[in-house]
Motif scaffolding. Structure first.
Motif, PDB file in Angstrom:
ATOM      1  N   HIS A  30       0.841  -1.188   0.000  1.00 49.82           N
ATOM      2  CA  HIS A  30       0.000   0.000   0.000  1.00 49.82           C
ATOM      3  C   HIS A  30       0.882   1.246   0.000  1.00 49.82           C
ATOM      4  O   HIS A  30       1.998   1.235   0.525  1.00 49.82           O
ATOM      5  CB  HIS A  30      -0.902   0.031   1.242  1.00 49.82           C
ATOM      6  N   SER A  50      -2.800   3.954   4.980  1.00 46.83           N
ATOM      7  CA  SER A  50      -2.465   4.066   3.555  1.00 46.83           C
ATOM      8  C   SER A  50      -3.387   5.057   2.856  1.00 46.83           C
ATOM      9  O   SER A  50      -4.386   5.505   3.430  1.00 46.83           O
ATOM     10  CB  SER A  50      -2.579   2.697   2.886  1.00 46.83           C
ATOM     11  N   CYS A  52      -5.453   4.395   0.607  1.00 49.27           N
ATOM     12  CA  CYS A  52      -6.768   3.779   0.421  1.00 49.27           C
ATOM     13  C   CYS A  52      -7.527   3.644   1.738  1.00 49.27           C
ATOM     14  O   CYS A  52      -8.674   3.207   1.740  1.00 49.27           O
ATOM     15  CB  CYS A  52      -6.636   2.411  -0.252  1.00 49.27           C
ATOM     16  N   CYS A  69      -1.575  -2.518  -4.214  1.00 44.38           N
ATOM     17  CA  CYS A  69      -2.998  -2.220  -4.061  1.00 44.38           C
ATOM     18  C   CYS A  69      -3.414  -1.297  -5.216  1.00 44.38           C
ATOM     19  O   CYS A  69      -2.816  -0.231  -5.418  1.00 44.38           O
ATOM     20  CB  CYS A  69      -3.197  -1.539  -2.712  1.00 44.38           C
ATOM     21  N   CYS A  72      -4.675   2.215  -4.001  1.00 51.45           N
ATOM     22  CA  CYS A  72      -3.567   3.113  -3.640  1.00 51.45           C
ATOM     23  C   CYS A  72      -2.885   3.650  -4.901  1.00 51.45           C
ATOM     24  O   CYS A  72      -2.543   4.831  -4.975  1.00 51.45           O
ATOM     25  CB  CYS A  72      -2.530   2.401  -2.769  1.00 51.45           C
TER      26      CYS A  72
HETATM   27 ZN   LIG Z   1      -4.134   0.424  -0.531  1.00 50.75          ZN
END
Ligand SMILES: [Zn+2]
Length: 102
Positions: A30, A50, A52, A69, A72
């Motif tokens: 991430h 992170s 996200c 990810c 992200c």
């Molecule tokens: Zn993420």
């Protein structure tokens, strides 16, 4: 393991700085913003938030990178685009101000 993303061209705001950290819980890498790293360091929390929104418990540095990810990645690209736009707007305004100065 984690990796540091190189900054953009000189003069870009630091918003493009992220560090990729693999979480021991979901084994995904991430993106963590530099200011979030500083907060986690000062709070001695051992976890990072992170881009996200995932709370990362970093895995051992000897483990291989996990897959990135996608959320992200998308958010990081958006931040970089926003930072570039803000830098361009600031330059345009500065040029106008300099031209209008007697
Ligand atoms: Zn993420």
């Amino acid at each position: 393991m984690s990796g540091i993303t190189a900054p953009g061209p000189a003069g870009q705001p630091s918003a493009s700085w992220v560090i990729w950290v693999t979480c021991s819980q979901d084994q995904r890498e991430h993106a963590v913003a530099d200011d979030e790293i500083a907060v986690a360091f000062l709070e001695h929390s051992g976890t990072y938030r992170s881009l996200c929104g995932h709370t990362i418990l970093p895995q051992s540095m000897v483990e291989p990178f996990g897959p990135r990810c996608t959320r992200c990645h998308t958010l990081r690209e958006r931040r970089r685009t926003t930072a570039r736009s803000a830098a361009s707007a600031a330059k345009r305004i500065a040029r106008r101000l300099l031209r209008s100065t007697p």
